[in-house]
Design an enzyme around this catalytic site. Structure first.
Site, PDB file in Angstrom:
ATOM      1  N   GLU A  20       0.856  -1.184   0.000  1.00  0.00           N
ATOM      2  CA  GLU A  20       0.000   0.000   0.000  1.00  0.00           C
ATOM      3  C   GLU A  20       0.890   1.231   0.000  1.00  0.00           C
ATOM      4  O   GLU A  20       2.113   1.130   0.105  1.00  0.00           O
ATOM      5  CB  GLU A  20      -0.948  -0.015   1.208  1.00  0.00           C
ATOM      6  N   HIS A  54      -3.980   3.356   8.359  1.00  0.00           N
ATOM      7  CA  HIS A  54      -2.710   2.879   8.907  1.00  0.00           C
ATOM      8  C   HIS A  54      -1.743   4.053   9.080  1.00  0.00           C
ATOM      9  O   HIS A  54      -1.636   4.912   8.202  1.00  0.00           O
ATOM     10  CB  HIS A  54      -2.051   1.877   7.953  1.00  0.00           C
TER      11      HIS A  54
END
Lengths: 379, 289
Positions: B209, B247
């Protein structure tokens, strides 16, 4: 968390760094009064959580209180990259001989803290890194012992700073490192750090970003949060324990998990839509969180359709389905929505939703395609 | 064969009497994981789902021969829990905890590295070797034994891909969630090396990611050292710069860490990057021939 320049300067002052002490003003009259108090030429700087203030006209000189009032009235209320200026910092004009960059950052690749310095101060350091990387000098702090004096001196020597000035530079570098560590920062920089015409060091502009995960142990720093700088919905989401980022599109997203949420946004884009937000309700996707999430997403007037994408793992799909029904019942969405529900007990979950007249789609591409069509039809 | 966890795993749960610790202990036992001990300071003498609780990790290791630990304690106690596990000689430490301050992780990372123990996470779902041991919070039932090794920075997105693989008849050797924080104990490169050396793994799926440059380093590593087919998936193509996407590590900063850069790096290393979980399964199937 971002803080303002004047707040960062106050923190650095607390660690002994010489700053160019200014006065914060919120009205043109206050700007004029501050200019009068400081005397002589002053610089008036917009206090907003974004870079590029100078280029946007948010940093100007004034030579008298009257001129300061006029400049202040132009800068206050100005929009800089989507941020409205509510405050300015009025600071004394400085006779600059040289400008340096000094910064402390988390170096993710090295899993450590790096101290960076450059003689190309006063300009965007990312630009320096791109175009003339050889002008940036780095020192890695030891994970347990920190940043040694010799490393700070070595930076000064590499910058070609004269021996009689090295001590002063090295002290500021160490103080900046200390401020970074004690504040649990992810970035602390002085740009520019100037050498004045009378050969003294002065931090002219500074920036500090605090690690969100560490704020719990810094209630004093949490006080520095400027609510005017933050998106109201994002603040509400944080209070509800949801991870939310406002975007500019028309398709609301309610997803469990950060990675899946990003992947959902990507799928929407691939089918020609634009996501209105990033939203992670948490891996568990409890009914309560989903309800809060739906309310937040639907509060955005740009939203024309909503995609609910849940992977039911430990929280089984039948539980998620019941939670969704109660959330839908409570919120009563007025825009079309598409639900994708996959995972543990998915057949049972889908049956519960089907009984309530809600169709569940199977794959993410299918869900994205449908929600983009629904948003288009609703437009 | 598999990597990191298997039937030899003797698991210790740090924070076993807490809500999360207790719940997931039951789930892991149900999956068949050999949970031998729990630790909660002051909890000695109790049992949780039949598992004996000790005051210290040292005692738990001495009494039960635990060789792997999973940590469910809150962020402010988690670094200490990791240090305790390292000092007690635990070889594999899995930290589920989210929101550990980054500067704490700088020290933890280097302390663990010097010790010879391995840390997975923090802010991760853990890892699973299907049919053998589940050391984490993932739904066990979606996994099935097979030849595909998975490594990912994400949680639910990993489940999504595992689910698609299983539905396509492609089982997994081991699935490792390395965590979504800026500083984590085990990187893509570490796990890729283990999968390359594992005879049971015949293809690898890597789920990355935005944020940082670990995917780019993984791409370089694959080019030089990985002979097995690798399929990539990168989340966050539409993420705006400067915003943390859930995150702590998922943030594009200073123009670095974009999905486009990572996809380009992987493609340059000969790694195809899928656009959906279903496509991951298709590409893996093609690679396995």
């Amino acid at each position: 968390m971002n803080i303002h320049e004047y707040q960062a300067a106050e923190i650095l002052k607390g660690y002994g760094i010489p700053i160019n002490q200014g006065i914060v003003a919120t009205t043109p009259d206050e700007v004029a009064a501050a200019a009068g108090q400081l005397g002589g030429t002053v610089v008036i700087k917009a206090q907003v959580h974004t870079g590029g203030r100078g280029k946007a006209g948010g940093v100007k000189l004034a030579h008298s209180p009257e001129e300061a009032r006029e400049v202040g009235s132009r800068i206050l209320g100005m929009d800089i990259r989507g941020h409205t200026v509510h405050k300015v910092l009025v600071a004394p004009g400085v006779n600059i001989a040289r400008e340096y960059y000094l910064g402390v950052v988390i170096d993710r690749a090295a899993r450590g803290i790096t101290i960076m310095a450059s003689s190309a101060g006063g300009v965007d350091i990312e630009e320096v890194a791109r175009e003339t990387p050889e002008k940036i000098h780095r020192e890695a702090a030891h994970p347990f012992l920190g940043f040694h004096d010799y490393q700070a001196r070595r930076l000064a020597f590499r910058l070609g700073i004269e021996p009689d000035l090295v001590g002063g530079f090295a002290r500021i570098a160490r103080q900046l490192f200390e401020a970074f560590v004690q504040s649990d920062a992810s970035l602390a920089e002085i740009n520019p750090l100037v050498l004045t015409a009378d050969r003294t060091w002065l931090a002219l502009d500074s920036k500090i970003t605090i690690d969100d995960s560490a704020l719990v142990r810094h209630p004093d720093l949490e006080q520095l949060r400027d609510l005017q700088e933050e998106n109201a919905t994002e603040l509400e989401a944080r209070a509800a324990g949801l991870s939310f980022v406002k975007l500019d599109g028309t398709i609301g997203c309610v997803v469990n998990g950060a990675g899946l949420s990003m992947a959902t946004m990507d799928a929407i884009k691939r089918y020609g839509g634009e996501p209105a937000n990033f939203l992670d309700v948490g891996g568990g996707a409890s009914a309560e969180q989903v309800e809060k999430a739906l309310r937040l997403v639907l509060a955005d007037p740009n939203v024309r359709a909503v995609l609910i994408n849940i992977f039911g793992g430990i929280t089984r799909c039948d539980e998620v389905a019941r939670g969704l029904l109660s959330a839908m019942d409570a919120v009563k969405p007025t825009v079309p929505f598409v639900i994708r529900l996959v995972g543990t007990n998915q057949d049972e979950g889908r049956r519960i939703l089907a009984d309530a007249g809600i169709t569940v789609v199977d794959t993410m591409p299918e869900a994205a395609e449908r929600v983009v069509a629904a948003a288009g039809a609703a437009a | 064969m598999s990597i990191l966890v298997d039937r030899q795993t003797r698991l210790l749960v740090q924070g076993i009497t807490g809500r999360e610790g207790s719940f997931h202990t039951a789930q892991m036992i149900e999956y068949g994981t050999n949970v031998v001990a729990g630790v909660t300071p002051g909890g000695a003498g109790k049992t949780v789902h039949g598992v004996p609780v000790f005051n210290t990790v040292e005692e738990a290791v001495r009494e039960t021969g635990a060789n792997t630990s999973i940590i469910y304690v809150p962020a402010r106690f988690a670094p200490d829990a990791i240090y305790e596990a390292v000092d007690a000689g635990i070889a594999l430490i899995v930290c589920i905890t989210e929101n550990i301050p980054t500067l704490d992780m700088v020290k933890v990372y280097h302390y663990v590295k010097q010790s010879g123990s391995r840390l997975i996470g923090p802010n991760c779902p853990g890892l699973i070797t299907p049919g053998q041991a589940k050391v984490g919070i993932m739904p066990g039932y979606i996994h099935t034994p097979g030849p595909v090794g998975l490594v990912s920075r994400s949680g639910t997105l990993t489940y999504e891909v595992v689910h698609a693989l299983t539905q396509a008849g492609l089982g997994q050797s081991t699935a490792v969630g390395i965590g979504g924080d800026p500083i984590i104990g085990t990187s893509f490169v570490d796990v890729l090396g283990m999968f390359e050396a594992d005879p049971a793994t015949r293809a690898i799926v890597m789920i990355g990611e935005i944020g940082g440059t670990d995917e780019e380093r993984a791409a370089e590593y694959i080019k030089a050292h990985v002979s097995k087919p690798v399929v990539g998936f990168i989340a966050g193509r539409t993420a705006p710069p400067g915003k943390r996407m859930g995150h702590a590590g998922a943030i594009i900063s200073g123009g670095q860490g974009t999905a486009a850069e990572k996809i380009a790096a992987l493609n340059a290393a000969g790694v195809p990057v899928a656009e959906s979980a279903q496509q991951v399964a298709e590409l893996v199937r093609e690679a396995l021939g």
